[in-house]
Enzyme design. Structure first.
Site, PDB file in Angstrom:
ATOM      1  N   PRO A  64       0.826  -1.209   0.000  1.00  0.00           N
ATOM      2  CA  PRO A  64       0.000   0.000   0.000  1.00  0.00           C
ATOM      3  C   PRO A  64       0.859   1.257   0.000  1.00  0.00           C
ATOM      4  O   PRO A  64       1.868   1.340   0.692  1.00  0.00           O
ATOM      5  CB  PRO A  64      -0.796  -0.117   1.302  1.00  0.00           C
ATOM      6  CG  PRO A  64       0.096  -0.919   2.201  1.00  0.00           C
ATOM      7  CD  PRO A  64       0.874  -1.851   1.309  1.00  0.00           C
ATOM      8  N   ARG A 115      -0.755   4.787  -1.472  1.00  0.00           N
ATOM      9  CA  ARG A 115      -1.802   5.803  -1.373  1.00  0.00           C
ATOM     10  C   ARG A 115      -2.631   5.646  -0.091  1.00  0.00           C
ATOM     11  O   ARG A 115      -2.933   6.627   0.599  1.00  0.00           O
ATOM     12  CB  ARG A 115      -2.717   5.696  -2.597  1.00  0.00           C
ATOM     13  CG  ARG A 115      -3.796   6.752  -2.682  1.00  0.00           C
ATOM     14  CD  ARG A 115      -4.897   6.346  -3.664  1.00  0.00           C
ATOM     15  NE  ARG A 115      -4.368   5.810  -4.898  1.00  0.00           N
ATOM     16  CZ  ARG A 115      -4.160   6.511  -6.001  1.00  0.00           C
ATOM     17  NH1 ARG A 115      -4.435   7.807  -6.008  1.00  0.00           N
ATOM     18  NH2 ARG A 115      -3.698   5.939  -7.092  1.00  0.00           N
ATOM     19  N   CYS A 131       0.500  28.485 -16.289  1.00  0.00           N
ATOM     20  CA  CYS A 131       0.050  28.950 -17.597  1.00  0.00           C
ATOM     21  C   CYS A 131      -0.509  27.800 -18.421  1.00  0.00           C
ATOM     22  O   CYS A 131       0.037  27.443 -19.475  1.00  0.00           O
ATOM     23  CB  CYS A 131       1.201  29.628 -18.340  1.00  0.00           C
ATOM     24  SG  CYS A 131       1.256  31.388 -18.040  1.00  0.00           S
TER      25      CYS A 131
END
Length: 434
Positions: free
Chosen positions: A291, A293, A362
């Site tokens: 694991p 995340r 941008c």
């Protein structure tokens, strides 16, 4: 303190993280700022371990470094007696700098260089996950040159597709990762490894994807690993010591998500392996998970300072923050969704008109949150995004030559800077004049 529906605490109308005022953190360290509640990291690791111990099986909880790797992260994993998986020479080097025990490291990757493999072998990395035939040849040469041995595991593609974003699927046949089972690639790789006295074939690995909400795919993959073990035991007399079922357990990013607790995935996997191994007459292997995340994601928060506002009549208002896709590219890359609050107005009632949270980069696609209702917003307010701990800072860039943010760990009411904010001098430190 008041606890709200999305699992956060407030005090004096400010968002609290690990017992620390988030607004004070923003003022002390500047924004954008990445903050981790270390107690949440430790708590999830404990939940995973409890599942294995309740099921009385040998195991490793191997933290998937790619979610967020740093010296401090590895030190936390060492304190919690975790295994880690790394995918680059840089992650190996960082783990070494953290004093992490190399025997509790597994080295992944679909195109490991000869230099990286040599680095892993020379530093006694615990196990190398073999991903392709070229890598077997490279590693064999390095082991011969260094006159040594190493543990290896084969990464296989079990032919199971996870119900997730297509870029997050890794277990299906059409994947850049691993040896295919159906075409007998995996079996051929096994024979090569078993015939190499310098490689100790520790076990089999499979990973079906990321941010998965359904148990079925994991159970199917676990059963397939056991079936493959039984087949290889019959054909070659080989039985894996370890079955590594990867990770990918989904977490809650927005109110639309309704995942089960990550440890419930593991419980289903362990029970499936125990039952299938018994049916096949096999010894119960050690069970490893990876694991990333689910350990680090919910513990992370991104803090931003709100700047400009653009109101588009009859469409929506754009609220711009001082970060964006440079510190969290997931919304632009995966259309990932997040929740947020105004950290300095955490208990105020939201206004009826939804706004769009835009970044400063941008790119028109630099939108962190497409639609959210917040209290009255003013320049200088602090926005806190939840569950940003995985793949945010890990994929951060200097696009537009913006600086990467600082990272702070908080625990028991104390805050500590663990990664400094970049300086402008850092941006050009490696530049050479023409």
């Amino acid at each position: 303190m008041i606890k709200n529906d999305f699992d956060y605490e407030t005090k004096n109308n400010h968002l609290m993280i690990g017992g620390v005022d988030s607004v004070e953190l923003a003022h002390k360290y500047g924004t954008p700022l990445v903050v981790y509640d270390v107690s949440k990291i430790r708590e999830q690791i404990s939940h995973f371990k409890s599942v294995f111990e309740d099921n009385h099986v040998d195991y490793e909880v191997s933290y998937a470094s790619k979610a967020f790797a740093s010296v401090a992260t590895y030190q936390i994993m060492k304190q919690e007696n975790c295994h880690i998986d790394v995918v680059s020479g840089g992650e190996i080097y960082t783990a070494l700098k953290a004093g992490f025990p190399m025997d509790k490291v597994s080295f992944h990757g679909n195109n490991k260089s000869a230099e990286e493999l040599k680095m892993a072998v020379e530093n006694h990395v615990g196990v190398i996950m073999l991903d392709n035939f070229h890598e077997i040849e490279l590693l064999s040469k390095i082991l011969n040159d260094l006159d040594t041995q190493t543990n290896v595991m084969l990464r296989i593609t079990p032919g199971i597709s996870a119900h997730t974003h297509e870029y997050d699927q890794t277990g299906q046949v059409d994947s850049k990762f691993g040896f295919d089972v159906e075409s007998k690639q995996a079996e051929k790789a096994l024979e090569i490894v078993l015939n190499n006295p310098r490689m100790n074939m520790l076990g089999i690995h499979a990973h079906i994807g990321s941010q998965i909400f359904e148990v079925n795919g994991f159970v199917m993959a676990a059963e397939k690993l056991v079936d493959l073990s039984a087949d290889w035991h019959q054909k070659f007399g080989y039985q894996p010591e370890v079955l590594n079922v990867g990770g990918g357990f989904g977490i809650k990013y927005s109110e639309e998500d309704d995942p089960i607790a990550p440890e419930k995935f593991v419980d289903a996997i362990v029970k499936a392996i125990k039952q299938r191994s018994n049916q096949k007459g096999l010894n119960l292997p050690a069970i490893w998970i990876e694991p990333g995340r689910s350990i680090i994601g919910p513990a992370g928060y991104n803090l931003y300072t709100i700047g400009s506002r653009k109101d588009v009549p009859e469409i929506k208002s754009y609220i711009t923050v001082d970060g964006g896709m440079g510190d969290n590219i997931r919304p632009a890359l995966y259309q990932a969704k997040y929740e947020a609050v105004l950290a300095n107005k955490a208990n105020d009632e939201p206004e009826s008109n939804a706004v769009r949270i835009a970044g400063k980069y941008c790119e028109s696609g630099d939108i962190l949150i497409q639609n959210i209702n917040l209290p009255h917003i003013e320049p200088g307010d602090v926005l806190a995004m939840f569950a940003t701990g995985a793949y945010g800072y890990a994929m951060a860039s200097n696009y537009n030559l913006n600086l990467k943010p600082a990272v702070v760990f908080v625990e028991n009411g104390q805050d500590k800077l663990v990664i400094k904010r970049q300086s402008y001098e850092d941006l050009v430190r490696l530049d050479l004049e023409y």
